[in-house]
Design a protein around this motif. Structure first.
Motif, PDB file in Angstrom:
ATOM      1  N   ALA A  69      66.889 -22.474  41.013  1.00  0.00           N
ATOM      2  CA  ALA A  69      67.784 -22.569  39.861  1.00  0.00           C
ATOM      3  C   ALA A  69      68.735 -23.745  39.992  1.00  0.00           C
ATOM      4  O   ALA A  69      69.274 -24.025  41.065  1.00  0.00           O
ATOM      5  CB  ALA A  69      68.575 -21.276  39.709  1.00  0.00           C
ATOM      6  N   ALA A  74      71.471 -18.492  36.437  1.00  0.00           N
ATOM      7  CA  ALA A  74      70.028 -18.254  36.465  1.00  0.00           C
ATOM      8  C   ALA A  74      69.564 -18.089  37.903  1.00  0.00           C
ATOM      9  O   ALA A  74      70.242 -18.491  38.858  1.00  0.00           O
ATOM     10  CB  ALA A  74      69.282 -19.398  35.792  1.00  0.00           C
ATOM     11  N   ARG A 123      66.866 -13.793  35.825  1.00  0.00           N
ATOM     12  CA  ARG A 123      67.286 -14.653  34.718  1.00  0.00           C
ATOM     13  C   ARG A 123      66.613 -16.009  34.927  1.00  0.00           C
ATOM     14  O   ARG A 123      66.863 -16.691  35.927  1.00  0.00           O
ATOM     15  CB  ARG A 123      68.812 -14.777  34.672  1.00  0.00           C
ATOM     16  CG  ARG A 123      69.494 -13.466  34.257  1.00  0.00           C
ATOM     17  CD  ARG A 123      70.995 -13.563  34.360  1.00  0.00           C
ATOM     18  NE  ARG A 123      71.545 -14.505  33.419  1.00  0.00           N
ATOM     19  CZ  ARG A 123      71.944 -14.204  32.172  1.00  0.00           C
ATOM     20  NH1 ARG A 123      71.812 -12.963  31.719  1.00  0.00           N
ATOM     21  NH2 ARG A 123      72.455 -15.117  31.387  1.00  0.00           N
ATOM     22  N   HIS A 125      65.880 -19.778  33.777  1.00  0.00           N
ATOM     23  CA  HIS A 125      66.372 -20.930  33.026  1.00  0.00           C
ATOM     24  C   HIS A 125      65.174 -21.680  32.457  1.00  0.00           C
ATOM     25  O   HIS A 125      64.372 -22.252  33.204  1.00  0.00           O
ATOM     26  CB  HIS A 125      67.193 -21.827  33.944  1.00  0.00           C
ATOM     27  CG  HIS A 125      67.545 -23.148  33.365  1.00  0.00           C
ATOM     28  ND1 HIS A 125      67.693 -24.289  34.134  1.00  0.00           N
ATOM     29  CD2 HIS A 125      67.790 -23.543  32.088  1.00  0.00           C
ATOM     30  CE1 HIS A 125      68.007 -25.300  33.364  1.00  0.00           C
ATOM     31  NE2 HIS A 125      68.060 -24.880  32.116  1.00  0.00           N
ATOM     32  N   VAL A 132      68.322 -19.246  28.563  1.00  0.00           N
ATOM     33  CA  VAL A 132      68.051 -18.303  29.638  1.00  0.00           C
ATOM     34  C   VAL A 132      67.334 -17.084  29.075  1.00  0.00           C
ATOM     35  O   VAL A 132      67.689 -16.585  28.006  1.00  0.00           O
ATOM     36  CB  VAL A 132      69.351 -17.867  30.350  1.00  0.00           C
ATOM     37  CG1 VAL A 132      69.081 -16.734  31.333  1.00  0.00           C
ATOM     38  CG2 VAL A 132      69.980 -19.049  31.074  1.00  0.00           C
TER      39      VAL A 132
END
Length: 368
Positions: A69, A74, A123, A125, A132
């Motif tokens: 990330a 994220a 999460r 990205h 997201v």
């Protein structure tokens, strides 16, 4: 004898798409060189893609590039690349919600993420649009499982469910939900809704083209007159949607709609960009479902929309349907979609190395 360059690669099905998954660190850092490598891996441009991994269809000539990330909110980065079948083009302007379904399992099995028991919430990205997506994976005992009883149209059998919740995707590529500021624009005399809630789409009634909207995919792909009209509209819509010249882009997607005939909310025939989709893209489905709830849109009067703040809209496509869950705020006159959720599945199909001639790339990380 010059050896071929070996690039670690996993072939996965993500939703109703299939493609190659790579760690970004295993590909060239230079985007132009990376694209040349991806074209060679997939065997494009070539209608049969006989000398590469591509499946001679836009749905099976996709690439997911995964890396740690780059932002605090994220867990992983995902860059999607659409490799064109018959053009030397790699388009990283759109997202792909189907390929996204495989990103979490790929990242876990690549050692980038530690799984939880019995589920893992990630999460992701989406680098293409800087949005997201929250996904929930089945990971009993802290390990990815692909077995389950979830079923999605367009894929045989069942698999473990992957829940994808897209957050605040309005204007993800175009900058705003309705990039022209209008619910309806007329292009070549056709009423069009130019909309982006995760995927730039031009929504049009099939009846405006003297089509039913229920034609088979094969019939749509053989309809050269229709495709020429759609491409004319697409090329004009691109600049109107802040996408500039879209001649060599996969967006905007073109979607013909008709009243549902199998109990859903809307019937669709989508083109990516000039080939009729066998199903429908995840984010295209989200965007079309959003158009369905907008008063005055091309879908107004055609779609069957349920009431309530949480709306389940079944988007019919040539091989079945996909149900989109919309959480809507605002008023009936100005609805605001805050979250869109879909069920997908994925499966790891092959792991190993993609091989390309060394004269395309010799494996040097920072080669120009």
């Amino acid at each position: 004898m010059i050896p071929q360059t070996r690039i670690p690669c996993v072939l996965m099905r993500g939703g109703t798409s299939k493609g190659a998954y790579f760690l970004a660190s295993d590909l060239p850092a230079n985007p132009k060189l990376r694209d040349r490598v991806l074209l060679r891996i997939m065997g494009a441009p070539d209608a049969r893609q006989i000398d590469g991994l591509g499946g001679a269809d836009p749905l099976t000539t996709k690439v997911a590039i995964v890396s740690p990330a780059s932002r605090a909110d994220a867990d992983i980065d995902y860059l999607f690349a659409q490799v064109m079948v018959d053009e030397p083009v790699v388009d990283v302007s759109p997202n792909c919600g189907n390929m996204l379904a495989g990103v979490g399992p790929f990242a876990i099995e690549a050692g980038l993420i530690t799984a939880s028991d019995p589920k893992t919430r990630l999460r992701i990205h989406m680098v293409n649009s800087a949005n997201v997506c929250e996904v929930v994976l089945q990971t009993p005992g802290g390990k990815v499982t692909y077995d389950g009883d979830a079923r999605i149209d367009g894929v045989p059998g069942t698999a473990a469910p992957v829940m994808a919740n897209f957050l605040d995707t309005a204007g993800s590529t175009c900058g705003v939900l309705l990039p022209t500021g209008n619910v309806i624009d007329r292009i070549d005399g056709i009423p069009c809704t130019l909309i982006d809630n995760g995927m730039p789409v031009v929504v049009m009634s099939a009846a405006a083209f003297d089509r039913t909207g229920y034609e088979t995919r094969e019939a749509m792909n053989a309809d050269d007159a229709l495709k020429a009209r759609l491409e004319s509209i697409r090329l004009q819509a691109g600049p109107m949607m802040n996408l500039n010249d879209v001649t060599e882009k996969a967006v905007p997607k073109m979607c013909l709609i008709a009243p549902p005939r199998d109990g859903g909310a809307i019937a669709t025939r989508c083109f990516i960009p000039n080939v009729c989709h066998a199903t429908i893209g995840v984010l295209a489905a989200v965007t079309i479902a959003t158009a369905c709830i907008l008063p005055g849109s091309a879908a107004d009067g055609i779609a069957v929309v349920p009431g309530g703040e949480r709306k389940l809209l079944s988007v019919e496509h040539p091989t079945g349907e996909v149900t989109v869950s919309l959480e809507v705020e605002g008023s009936a006159e100005a609805p605001d979609v805050r979250r869109a959720g879909l069920l997908r599945t994925t499966r790891r199909l092959m792991e190993g190395h993609a091989l390309i001639p060394a004269d395309v790339w010799d494996g040097t990380p920072d080669a120009p």
